[in-house]
Structures are given as structure tokens and as C-alpha cells.
Enzyme design. Structure first.
Site, PDB file in Angstrom:
ATOM      1  N   ASP A 110     -30.691  45.003  27.735  1.00  0.00           N
ATOM      2  CA  ASP A 110     -31.193  43.866  28.515  1.00  0.00           C
ATOM      3  C   ASP A 110     -30.163  42.743  28.558  1.00  0.00           C
ATOM      4  OD1 ASP A 110     -32.072  43.935  25.678  1.00  0.00           O
ATOM      5  OD2 ASP A 110     -32.705  41.890  26.072  1.00  0.00           O
ATOM      6  N   ARG A 120     -30.022  43.439  35.101  1.00  0.00           N
ATOM      7  CA  ARG A 120     -29.503  44.016  33.859  1.00  0.00           C
ATOM      8  C   ARG A 120     -29.739  45.523  33.872  1.00  0.00           C
ATOM      9  NH1 ARG A 120     -30.798  39.368  30.324  1.00  0.00           N
ATOM     10  NH2 ARG A 120     -31.378  37.707  31.757  1.00  0.00           N
ATOM     11  N   ASP A 145     -42.295  30.495  22.830  1.00  0.00           N
ATOM     12  CA  ASP A 145     -42.637  29.214  23.446  1.00  0.00           C
ATOM     13  C   ASP A 145     -41.902  28.978  24.769  1.00  0.00           C
ATOM     14  OD1 ASP A 145     -40.094  28.839  22.536  1.00  0.00           O
ATOM     15  OD2 ASP A 145     -40.563  27.173  21.177  1.00  0.00           O
TER      16      ASP A 145
HETATM   17  P1  AMP Z   1     -32.566  37.549  23.873  1.00  0.00           P
HETATM   18  O1  AMP Z   1     -32.539  37.950  22.442  1.00  0.00           O
HETATM   19  O2  AMP Z   1     -32.245  36.126  24.078  1.00  0.00           O
HETATM   20  O3  AMP Z   1     -31.768  38.464  24.737  1.00  0.00           O
HETATM   21  O4  AMP Z   1     -34.098  37.700  24.335  1.00  0.00           O
HETATM   22  C1  AMP Z   1     -34.804  38.920  24.232  1.00  0.00           C
HETATM   23  C2  AMP Z   1     -36.184  38.778  24.840  1.00  0.00           C
HETATM   24  O5  AMP Z   1     -36.964  37.819  24.123  1.00  0.00           O
HETATM   25  C3  AMP Z   1     -36.194  38.309  26.277  1.00  0.00           C
HETATM   26  O6  AMP Z   1     -37.237  38.971  26.950  1.00  0.00           O
HETATM   27  C4  AMP Z   1     -36.481  36.832  26.168  1.00  0.00           C
HETATM   28  O7  AMP Z   1     -37.061  36.327  27.340  1.00  0.00           O
HETATM   29  C5  AMP Z   1     -37.439  36.798  24.988  1.00  0.00           C
HETATM   30  N1  AMP Z   1     -37.409  35.502  24.294  1.00  0.00           N
HETATM   31  C6  AMP Z   1     -36.437  35.053  23.481  1.00  0.00           C
HETATM   32  N2  AMP Z   1     -36.714  33.817  23.026  1.00  0.00           N
HETATM   33  C7  AMP Z   1     -37.900  33.464  23.559  1.00  0.00           C
HETATM   34  C8  AMP Z   1     -38.747  32.302  23.475  1.00  0.00           C
HETATM   35  N3  AMP Z   1     -38.398  31.259  22.743  1.00  0.00           N
HETATM   36  N4  AMP Z   1     -39.893  32.321  24.178  1.00  0.00           N
HETATM   37  C9  AMP Z   1     -40.245  33.383  24.921  1.00  0.00           C
HETATM   38  N5  AMP Z   1     -39.522  34.493  25.036  1.00  0.00           N
HETATM   39  C10 AMP Z   1     -38.349  34.550  24.374  1.00  0.00           C
HETATM   40 MG    MG Z   2     -31.216  38.472  26.635  1.00  0.00          MG
END
Ligand code: AMP
Ligand code: MG
Length: 491
Positions: free
Chosen positions: A249, A180, A122
Site C-alpha cells: 500500500d 498504489r 482518529d
Molecule cells: P501507513 O502506515 O501510514 O501507510 O498507514 C496504513 C493504514 O493505516 C492506512 O490505511 C492509513 O490510512 C491508516 N492509518 C494510519 N494512521 C491513521 C490514523 N491516525 N487514523 C486513521 N487511519 C490511519
Molecule cells: Mg501508507
């Protein structure tokens, strides 16, 4: 004067490495906390905004002049498995400013709604993770550890749907950049070496300009980034930080700590400490972090190989040689950090063993890491029997004999115990963001709409090295029933 003096080099110079993205409207933005000191440092002039106006900007309802909102493309190895397309799915870069010291800084909204990279997400952030990132990233800064910064936390007035319904928030992150390891991987995985080269040139100019003068600039870029990571992980180790999700990432090439998802600080000393609920194999456990950093750097190296030498075998040989220096660099940086914690100023052969002896005793008795070092600091000139430090341990004989060795080590370099104690006060925080405190602040905010505990915790942690007798309770480790052993991702 414009409020945000934007100068957007990523948008300008790296067309094709990002996609346009616009924040989606939120219902009722309310400012929770704004970092005035950081705003000053960034050279922002926000005098034209009242609080509601600022909240509108910091949720993306109002796009300030000069902003060029975009989502960056990146890939990443998540728990060892490659995802070729991640990207900013929950974040939008507003732009860059040059701060008062001439450093280029990104200003990014986290949780402003869907972007072309959102997949099924979202694009929103729940309040809890917003508050956690605010607290931990600002603490890292206060503790002298490179990290992205918190400019603001804002409530959106909308709900987000996770396991349960949560209040939504937007976090404003400030970073040296959001490049990154996974940004390089995104283009390398597509065989787009032109993009990798443009990104490498951009990264070099922005973060490691001295590399441009080397015989092999891209090898020098890699080495500089590796050195920065060795320094960073050494600092994490010294303070007891567990990042929790060191996917490629989530590793910034600038060397800043980025992404405060399931992160945590150790309470009692335990090299195997692991908090993330999704990390079943302990890949990102406390003492595994240097190994993982090196693994991630190997992934970065792979993307740079074609740029390093026309002869690929030669390029691999060169980059491997640099990669293999990581363990040694990390260990020497770690020992340097630990020397500060122990009040020592000159390196000696026996230091590693001396430090390990105390850490082993702490591990054996599950002694609180932060409390132990703080007491060692405050008792430095009088640690004998019955000192607060010794009294932490059940086995007093062992710790007293260790103290004897430490005393001798101080003497050997001519450091007076009293002056060691003073330097140790500024190397060993009294306050860390203890997991149970963060959890308490999040529960109060999400469940009861009470932001008081968050504000208080953020205030206390802004001065981690001060004694703050009125806030002594924040130094205390959790009681067994208060312990938080699992942390969850920041989504
Ligand atoms: P993270 O685990 O926060 O490092 O996120 C990993 C990937 O998932 C990244 O590409 C984020 O942009 C995507 N992501 C995480 N949460 C959301 C969300 N609520 N909506 C869209 N993309 C998300
Ligand atoms: Mg991240």
C-alpha cells in the site's frame, strides 16, 4: 479565476473505487510552511487568500471551489501479511489539477480527520510526521528522485493522542497519483475484475499511455510500472535512502516515492541498515529494497493476470517472464546511478567490482557515505596522499590502491579528473536529511513549539548540491551520542 483549477478524473471516472469523505474542523489553523514554487508549478492562483485563509483551506476547514473530497479504497500486504481493507483512513483527496507542464497531479490532505476507512484511527497526523514528510519529500525532489511533493504544512491548533499528547498538523501532499499496488489488490481480492480493469485502464491512460498501443496492453502496463520501480529503487540505493515500510500500500504505481514514515538516510555505509522500530526481521533493510520491490510487483502482477490473456497459464507465463527481468534491470540502473557518483560516463564490465571495492572499504570502517562521495568529488583532481578523502580512512594503503584503479578507469574512458570532479559535484549531495537533524527539528517543534530548526533544515536541503559554507555543520555526520538508530511510523 478559481484558486484551484480542479479537474477530478478519479472521482469522475472511477465511481465505486472511492468513498466520499469530508475534512473535520480544526480549531486554529496556522500555516507553518507553504511551497510557493510548487504552487506556481501547479498553476494555482492563491492571490485571493491571506495566510489564515490559506491555512483554513489547507486543513480542510474551507473547501475550495471545485474540490470533490474523497477517500480512496486500497488494501495492502503489510510486512508480508495481507490486509484486505486499508484505504485513506488519514487522508482525503481534494482533487486533481493539470499543472503548467500538462501533468495531472493529485492534491491530498493528510491528517484532516476521520474517513470511512479510519477504522479505530482518529484520521489525524501529529506534527512530527508532517514535518518529516515535508523535509524528506522535498529533499527527494531537490535530489532528482521521483517523489510525492509537499505543498504545505499546517498546525491545527488541536492535540492528537499518541504515546503522548502531540500537536496536530495537516500535510498537503501532491502526487502524480495515489494509485498504489494495494489499490489493485483491494478489488482483485474481492474478485471485482471489472473494477481492476477500470483501474488498470485509468492507470494506463494517466501514467503509461504508450502501453495502450502494445499487443498486450496490460502486460505492457506492468512492464512499464516495473521499469519505473527499478529506476526508483536504484536512485534510493545510490543516495542511501531506506524507505522503511515498503508495504504494497506504500508503493505508488506511478513510480514516485510515497509515504515517508520510518524512512531514513544511511550515515555510515551499511548494507544492512535498518531503522524502523517495527521491522524486527529486517524485511525493509537498505539492501533488501530491490528484492521487496520485486515481491510487491509480483503482487501487482497477480491482480493483472486475468486481464493479460484469456488463457491464465499463458498470462502467468508472460507476466512471470517480465517480473524476472527485475533484478537485471535494477542492477543496470543502479550501476548507471553509481557511475554518475563516480564521475564515469561510459559503462564497463569492471564497474560493479570497482564500486564494490570502495563500498566494502567504507563498510569496513563505517565511513559516512555522503561525506565520502562528496570528498571524492571535491578531491577528484588531487586525490593522493593526505587528501581529505584518503584521510577519512584508517587503512590508507587500501584506499590509495583503490584510488589508483579509479584513476585508471577514468583515464581509460578519457575523462579528465577535473571534469569528473565537476560532474560528481552534481551527482553527490553535500547535504542529506540526516536522521539526527530531522529528529532535532521534530523535538524542537513538538516539545518547545520552536519551528526554527525545521525551517532552517528545509532551507538548507532545498540546495543539497551547493557548498553553502555557512551551513557546513549540516553536512556533519552525527556524533555517537547524537545518532538516531530507530525511527517510528508516521501516525
Ligand atoms: P501507513 O502506515 O501510514 O501507510 O498507514 C496504513 C493504514 O493505516 C492506512 O490505511 C492509513 O490510512 C491508516 N492509518 C494510519 N494512521 C491513521 C490514523 N491516525 N487514523 C486513521 N487511519 C490511519
Ligand atoms: Mg501508507
Amino acid at each position: 479565476m478559481t484558486a484551484f483549477p480542479f479537474d477530478n478524473s478519479y472521482a469522475r471516472d472511477l465511481e465505486g473505487l472511492w468513498l466520499k469523505a469530508m475534512p473535520s474542523r480544526v480549531s486554529d489553523p496556522q500555516l507553518i510552511r507553504f511551497n510557493n514554487e510548487l504552487a506556481q508549478e501547479l498553476g494555482l492562483d492563491l492571490s485571493a487568500y491571506d495566510d489564515p485563509g490559506l491555512a483554513a483551506v489547507l486543513t480542510g476547514n474551507d473547501i475550495p471551489d471545485g474540490a470533490q473530497p474523497l477517500a480512496m479504497a486500497y488494501a495492502g500486504h503489510q510486512f508480508g501479511h495481507f490486509s484486505p481493507q486499508l484505504g485513506d483512513g488519514r487522508a482525503i483527496l481534494l482533487g486533481e489539477v493539470i499543472d503548467r507542464q500538462g501533468r495531472r497531479r493529485d492534491i491530498q490532505l493528510k491528517g484532516p480527520g476521520r474517513t470511512p476507512f479510519s477504522r479505530n484511527g482518529d484520521g489525524r497526523a501529529a506534527l512530527g510526521p508532517v514535518l518529516r514528510e515535508y523535509i524528506v519529500s522535498e529533499f527527494m525532489h531537490a535530489a532528482g528522485i521521483p517523489a510525492t511533493r509537499a505543498l504545505a504544512a499546517v498546525l491545527t491548533g488541536d492535540e492528537v493522542y499518541r504515546e503522548t499528547v502531540k500537536p496536530g498538523g495537516v500535510f498537503t501532499r501532491v502526487a502524480a497519483s495515489h494509485i498504489r499496488v494495494g489499490t489493485f489488490q483491494f478489488f482483485a481480492a474481492r474478485g471485482d475484475m471489472g473494477a481492476v480493469k477500470r483501474l488498470a485502464d485509468f492507470t494506463m491512460a494517466r501514467h503509461y499511455p504508450e502501453a495502450a498501443n502494445a499487443t498486450r496492453p496490460y502486460l505492457a502496463l506492468f512492464e512499464a510500472a516495473l521499469e519505473r520501480q527499478a529506476q526508483l529503487i536504484a536512485k534510493w540505493t545510490a543516495i542511501g535512502f531506506v524507505h522503511g515500510v515498503m508495504n504494497t500500500d506504500n508503493m505508488a504505481v506511478s513510480g514516485e516515492t510515497i509515504d515517508f514514515g520510518p524512512c531514513a538516510f544511511i550515515d555510515h555505509y551499511d548494507p544492512d541498515a535498518l531503522f524502523s522500530s517495527i521491522d524486527q526481521n529486517g524485511r525493509y533493510a537498505f539492501s533488501n529494497q530491490p528484492l521487496i520491490a520485486q515481491w510487491n510487483l509480483a503482487r501487482l502482477a497477480e491482480t493483472l493476470v486475468p486481464l493479460i490473456d484469456a488463457n491464465q497459464d499463458e498470462a502467468v507465463r508472460l507476466v512471470t517472464e517480465v517480473l524476472e527481468t527485475f533484478p537485471e534491470r535494477f542492477e543496470s540502473r543502479r550501476l548507471a546511478e553509481m557511475r554518475l557518483k563516480f564521475g564515469l560516463s561510459t559503462p564497463r564490465e569492471e564497474d560493479a567490482a570497482l564500486f564494490k571495492q570502495l563500498l566494502d572499504l567504507m563498510q569496513l570502517e563505517a565511513i559516512d557515505y555522503t561525506v565520502a562521495f562528496r570528498r571524492l568529488a571535491s578531491d577528484a583532481d588531487e586525490v593522493g596522499q593526505d587528501s581529505d578523502f584518503v584521510n577519512l580512512f584508517a587503512d590508507k594503503a587500501n584506499v590509495e590502491s583503490w584510488l589508483q584503479s579509479w584513476r585508471e578507469r577514468l583515464l581509460a574512458e578519457g575523462t579528465k579528473a577535473t571534469s569528473a570532479g565537476l560532474t560528481m559535484q552534481v551527482a553527490n549531495p553535500a547535504y542529506i536529511p540526516r536522521n539526527h537533524r530531522i529528529e532535532g527539528a521534530i523535538r524542537a517543534a513538538e516539545d518547545d513549539g520552536d519551528l526554527g530548526p525545521f525551517q532552517k533544515l528545509a532551507d538548507v536541503l532545498a540546495r543539497p548540491y551547493d557548498d553553502q559554507p555557512e551551513n557546513a555543520a549540516y553536512q556533519t555526520p552525527p556524533r555517537p551520542e547524537e545518532r538516531v538508530t530507530k525511527t517510528f511510523c508516521g501516525t
